[in-house]
Design a protein around this motif. Structure first.
Motif, PDB file in Angstrom:
ATOM      1  N   ARG A   3       0.831  -1.202   0.000  1.00 30.48           N
ATOM      2  CA  ARG A   3       0.000   0.000   0.000  1.00 30.48           C
ATOM      3  C   ARG A   3       0.867   1.255   0.000  1.00 30.48           C
ATOM      4  N   ARG A   7       0.607   4.084  -2.761  1.00 31.01           N
ATOM      5  CA  ARG A   7       0.262   5.457  -2.399  1.00 31.01           C
ATOM      6  C   ARG A   7       1.267   6.456  -2.975  1.00 31.01           C
ATOM      7  N   PRO A  41      -7.416   9.686   7.786  1.00 31.92           N
ATOM      8  CA  PRO A  41      -7.508   9.723   6.317  1.00 31.92           C
ATOM      9  C   PRO A  41      -8.539  10.736   5.831  1.00 31.92           C
ATOM     10  N   ASP A  46      -2.132  10.983   4.174  1.00 30.04           N
ATOM     11  CA  ASP A  46      -1.864  10.040   3.086  1.00 30.04           C
ATOM     12  C   ASP A  46      -1.295   8.727   3.604  1.00 30.04           C
ATOM     13  N   LEU A  47      -0.512   8.795   4.661  1.00 33.05           N
ATOM     14  CA  LEU A  47       0.018   7.626   5.347  1.00 33.05           C
ATOM     15  C   LEU A  47      -0.103   7.890   6.844  1.00 33.05           C
ATOM     16  N   ASP A  92     -11.126   0.528   5.973  1.00 33.54           N
ATOM     17  CA  ASP A  92     -10.160   1.228   5.120  1.00 33.54           C
ATOM     18  C   ASP A  92      -9.080   0.252   4.691  1.00 33.54           C
ATOM     19  N   THR A  95      -5.418   3.077   2.982  1.00 31.59           N
ATOM     20  CA  THR A  95      -4.451   3.947   3.658  1.00 31.59           C
ATOM     21  C   THR A  95      -3.289   3.137   4.213  1.00 31.59           C
TER      22      THR A  95
END
Length: 277
Positions: A3, A7, A41, A46-47, A92, A95
């Protein structure tokens, strides 16, 4: 592709830097902590880096030390931290989540079991601040084999001779510590950061995110213009602490206090010009 990789690929397409938020798992209590992480999020993170509470956090400043102690007092454990990640993943699946902390709790938990449980829970990467490159066989290489990114720290004292060893098995992104010292100790100097990021990028194609010393939207924007991401932890933890009641318990405003600051920091990062590649 993890992920984290996905991202950053998305961020490259959007020509923008990442807003990376840090909070402590279980602070001020497990239920509120999960609500905060779920809110990040939506606020623009973003992270998300999630701290693993530990009794001897040598790289952490007073604010994050206090957050870890609040979490431990509330009964947070490494097992419960992984359970928290699992709960987050129910809603989610996009994320990226990075666990950040120290090796001792993982060693006690058992490396093989930890990596298996972390992967199952939905953890994407690890930042373990007290494991140097010389100890890669302890956790780094097993983590990579398990499909987790292992994110290494580079500091102002990491010279060109040392940097290749630091970067050898790093994946996901490089975390550049912008100051010499503990978290929250000083403000990051964006000019010095720009020079450091450029130097690191001469050695790697990985994104470089910068943390320590970023507390305001303006500071986050300045860093995001020079790096692939700005990491904010102490300011968010301080906002959480300020929202607690006199007994250190969560109030009706605790989640919003963290989310609102995160949203303003994210807006600062998004206001940055495209970071240099």
């Amino acid at each position: 592709m993890t992920r984290i990789d996905a991202r950053f690929a998305q961020l490259r397409r959007e020509s923008r830097s990442a807003f990376v938020s840090f909070v402590m798992a279980g602070d001020p209590d497990p239920k509120t902590s999960l609500q905060i992480i779920k809110a990040l999020p939506k606020a623009g993170a973003d992270l998300i880096e999630i701290g693993m509470p530990f009794t001897d956090p040598m790289a952490d400043g007073p604010s994050i030390q206090a957050a870890g102690l609040r979490a431990l007092k509330a009964g947070m454990t490494l097992k419960k931290t992984l359970a928290l990640v699992g709960e987050f993943r129910k809603d989610d699946d996009a994320t990226p989540l990075v666990l950040m902390g120290y090796y001792n709790p993982i060693y006690i938990y058992g490396v093989e079991k930890f990596l298996s449980d972390a992967k199952t829970a939905g953890v994407d990467g690890l930042i373990i601040v007290d494991l140097p490159a010389e100890e890669d066989e302890e956790l780094c290489l097993p983590a990579l084999k398990a499909g987790l990114n292992f994110i290494r720290l580079a500091t102002p004292t990491t010279d060109d001779k040392r940097l290749p060893a630091v970067l050898a098995n790093t994946s996901g992104f490089v975390y550049y510590v912008s100051i010499t010292g503990i978290t929250g100790a000083a403000a990051a100097d964006s000019k010095i950061v720009a020079e450091a990021v450029a130097r690191i990028k001469r050695h790697t194609d990985l994104p470089v995110c910068v943390g320590f010393g970023i507390k305001t939207p303006e500071a986050a924007q300045a860093i995001a213009e020079r790096a692939n991401g700005a990491v904010v932890g102490t300011a968010l933890v301080d906002a959480l602490r300020a929202s607690l009641d006199v007994d250190g318990q969560a109030t009706a405003g605790t989640v919003n206090a963290v989310a609102e600051l995160a949203a303003s920091l994210a807006q600062g990062v998004r206001g940055a010009r495209q970071a240099a590649e």
